[in-house]
Design an enzyme around this catalytic site. Structure first.
Site, PDB file in Angstrom:
ATOM      1  CD  GLU A   1      -8.023   0.635   3.074  1.00 61.27           C
ATOM      2  OE1 GLU A   1      -7.004   0.099   2.582  1.00 61.27           O
ATOM      3  OE2 GLU A   1      -8.167   0.803   4.298  1.00 61.27           O
TER       4      GLU A   1
ATOM      5  CD  GLU B   1      -4.232  -2.681   6.964  1.00 63.67           C
ATOM      6  OE1 GLU B   1      -5.410  -2.861   7.330  1.00 63.67           O
ATOM      7  OE2 GLU B   1      -3.684  -1.561   6.925  1.00 63.67           O
TER       8      GLU B   1
ATOM      9  NE  ARG C   1      -9.361  -2.167   4.208  1.00 62.59           N
ATOM     10  CZ  ARG C   1      -8.395  -2.496   5.057  1.00 62.59           C
ATOM     11  NH1 ARG C   1      -7.949  -3.737   5.109  1.00 62.59           N
ATOM     12  NH2 ARG C   1      -7.870  -1.593   5.866  1.00 62.59           N
TER      13      ARG C   1
ATOM     14  CE1 TYR D   1      -4.474   6.227   8.229  1.00 66.29           C
ATOM     15  CE2 TYR D   1      -4.256   6.023   5.849  1.00 66.29           C
ATOM     16  CZ  TYR D   1      -4.347   5.449   7.106  1.00 66.29           C
ATOM     17  OH  TYR D   1      -4.257   4.088   7.228  1.00 66.29           O
TER      18      TYR D   1
ATOM     19  CD1 TRP E   1      -7.347  12.089  10.509  1.00 65.98           C
ATOM     20  CD2 TRP E   1      -7.951  10.023  11.121  1.00 65.98           C
ATOM     21  NE1 TRP E   1      -6.208  11.337  10.625  1.00 65.98           N
ATOM     22  CE2 TRP E   1      -6.542  10.056  10.993  1.00 65.98           C
ATOM     23  CE3 TRP E   1      -8.582   8.830  11.486  1.00 65.98           C
ATOM     24  CZ2 TRP E   1      -5.744   8.947  11.232  1.00 65.98           C
ATOM     25  CZ3 TRP E   1      -7.792   7.718  11.719  1.00 65.98           C
ATOM     26  CH2 TRP E   1      -6.375   7.775  11.594  1.00 65.98           C
TER      27      TRP E   1
ATOM     28  CG  HIS F   1      -8.016   7.172   6.463  1.00 60.04           C
ATOM     29  ND1 HIS F   1      -8.513   7.828   7.556  1.00 60.04           N
ATOM     30  CD2 HIS F   1      -7.566   5.977   6.912  1.00 60.04           C
ATOM     31  CE1 HIS F   1      -8.355   7.062   8.632  1.00 60.04           C
ATOM     32  NE2 HIS F   1      -7.788   5.934   8.263  1.00 60.04           N
TER      33      HIS F   1
ATOM     34  CG  ASP G   1      -6.835   3.829   3.556  1.00 62.81           C
ATOM     35  OD1 ASP G   1      -7.904   4.379   3.227  1.00 62.81           O
ATOM     36  OD2 ASP G   1      -6.628   3.317   4.676  1.00 62.81           O
TER      37      ASP G   1
ATOM     38  NE  ARG H   1      -1.955   2.038   3.480  1.00 61.27           N
ATOM     39  CZ  ARG H   1      -2.479   2.570   4.583  1.00 61.27           C
ATOM     40  NH1 ARG H   1      -3.686   2.222   4.986  1.00 61.27           N
ATOM     41  NH2 ARG H   1      -1.817   3.437   5.308  1.00 61.27           N
TER      42      ARG H   1
ATOM     43  CD  GLU I   1      -9.839   1.373   7.838  1.00 59.16           C
ATOM     44  OE1 GLU I   1      -9.065   0.740   7.114  1.00 59.16           O
ATOM     45  OE2 GLU I   1      -9.527   2.386   8.478  1.00 59.16           O
TER      46      GLU I   1
END
Ligand code: KDG
Ligand code: MG
Length: 403
Positions: A237, A340, A284, A159, A403, A213, A211, A147, A263
């Site tokens: 992601e 992951e 995820r 991030y 975030w 995020h 990602d 990643r 996630e």
């Protein structure tokens, strides 16, 4: 067999973890991970105050009924605190049953479907050059899927990127949440440049992931996915916050870049539409936050019908107990996608000795009975819990953002 006691341990061996241990009258115990990053004590309290008194005296083999008791029996359903607590009990019971029957948990879930689990790790750099250096370093360790996250010109903190050269850990100890600043247009202009440089450097075979995020709108995510198509990412992601599941239709209409999300999900209802409308490629959710192995097996089965594979969240805030549970699930199901692997630090690994091991790009679950992870309480005691918060994020004009 009867459950005689259950204890919650909140410690910080390298970072904060909440660990559940369920004891029986036959001396066998089971372990579960109840860690919810930045909200550790609320899960610990939910367990000790509300759930654990109800399982004392129960037969630990009745995993499905105990799960339903925690879920339906509370009246108040869903949510990360509730589901992490239910998940810790569930995982501890699968661990216990495996130990009692002297077999790895994957055998209880259907048996071995593969020899090893493809994993991805992280390469995080302050700029493109440093990210490329980090990819080289991870590739040398044997990873086949990486990643890539990079600092974005014009954005101070971002991030995934550590400022002090240490391994990235988003939860900051001491004080109130740190504040970051975000600008989607700077990010969208930059990311294809990063992707191009990394592909030119490493060629076509390395699997690349990224990602976002949860920071984009669906149409911005569509633009990003489209701009990354020439670099054939394994997945993109968490492009958008996914409460609005139908929002993914817009992304899907515009791009063939595979999409991963979930996630922060904790029940099947968080991803039902995403799966049944085939709006994502990878789910995820992780075992501990998703309510345990009992519901995750059902989610994987639903996903299998719709060509969706698993890609369980495995950042360092999931303890080795959760990682092992993900590996047992991934070993047993047919539609495993990737796992992951952010790698725990040495202290965490010492406190949670484990049978799983990394070799040549794959994690192997090992053959120990149960989950194959133990918990060194004495060592853990030396590292007391320290309050830590995840950061918050604002736009340049001060607007609070995801975030
Ligand atoms: O606690 C939050 C982290 O687990 C999360 O930020 C990590 O997004 C993450 C990832 O993909 O590992
Ligand atoms: Mg993520």
């Amino acid at each position: 067999m009867k459950i005689t006691d259950a204890k919650v341990f909140v410690n910080s061996p390298g970072r904060n973890f909440v660990t559940l241990k369920i004891y029986t009258d036959e001396g066998i115990y089971g372990l579960g991970d109840a860690t919810l990053n930045g909200r550790e004590l609320s899960v610990a309290a939910y367990l000790t105050e509300h759930l654990l008194p109800c399982i004392i005296g129960r037969d630990p083999f009745e995993i499905e009924d105990i799960w339903q008791y925690g879920y339906k029996g509370a009246y108040w359903r869903r949510g990360p605190v509730t589901m992490s607590a239910i998940g810790a009990i569930d995982v501890a019971l699968w661990d216990l049953k495996g130990k009692a029957l002297n077999t790895p948990v994957y055998n209880l879930l259907g048996g071995r479907s593969r020899n090893g689990l493809l994993v991805y790790t992280h390469a995080n750099g302050k700029d493109i050059a440093e990210t490329i250096e980090k990819v080289h370093a991870e590739k040398e360790k044997g990873y086949r899927a990486i990643r890539i996250q990079s600092g974005v010109p014009g954005l101070e903190k971002i991030y995934g990127i550590s400022k002090d050269g240490k391994a990235y850990e988003p939860a900051i100890r001491g004080g109130l949440p740190a504040e970051e600043t975000w600008d989607s247009s700077k990010y969208l202009n930059f990311l294809p440049k990063l992707a191009e440089k990394v592909r030119v450097e490493f060629g076509d075979d390395l699997h690349l992931l990224h990602d976002s995020h949860h920071r984009l709108t669906p149409i911005e995510a569509a633009r990003l996915g489209k701009s990354l198509e020439p670099y054939h990412f394994f997945w993109l992601e968490d492009t958008v916050p996914a409460e609005l599941q139908e929002g993914f239709r817009i992304i899907r209409q515009h791009t063939t870049t595979p999409l991963a999300v979930g996630e922060v999900f904790n029940t099947i209802y968080d991803c039902q539409q995403l799966i049944t409308e085939q709006l994502i490629d990878y789910i995820r959710m992780t075992v501990s936050h998703g309510g345990g192995l009992t519901p995750m097996k059902k989610i994987a089965a639903l996903a299998e019908l719709y060509h969706v594979k698993t890609g369980c969240h495995g950042a360092t805030d999931m303890s080795p107990i959760c990682l092992a549970a993900c590996l047992h699930l991934g070993t047993a199901i047919n539609n495993f996608g990737i796992q992951e692997h952010m790698r725990h630090n040495a202290l965490t690994d010492e406190v949670f000795p484990h049978a799983y091991y990394f070799e040549d790009g794959f994690l192997h679950v090992g053959d120990a009975p149960g989950l194959g992870v133990d918990f060194d309480e004495k060592k853990a005691e030396q590292y007391p819990y320290e309050k830590a918060y995840l950061p918050v994020n604002r736009l340049g004009d001060g607007t609070l953002f995801s975030w």
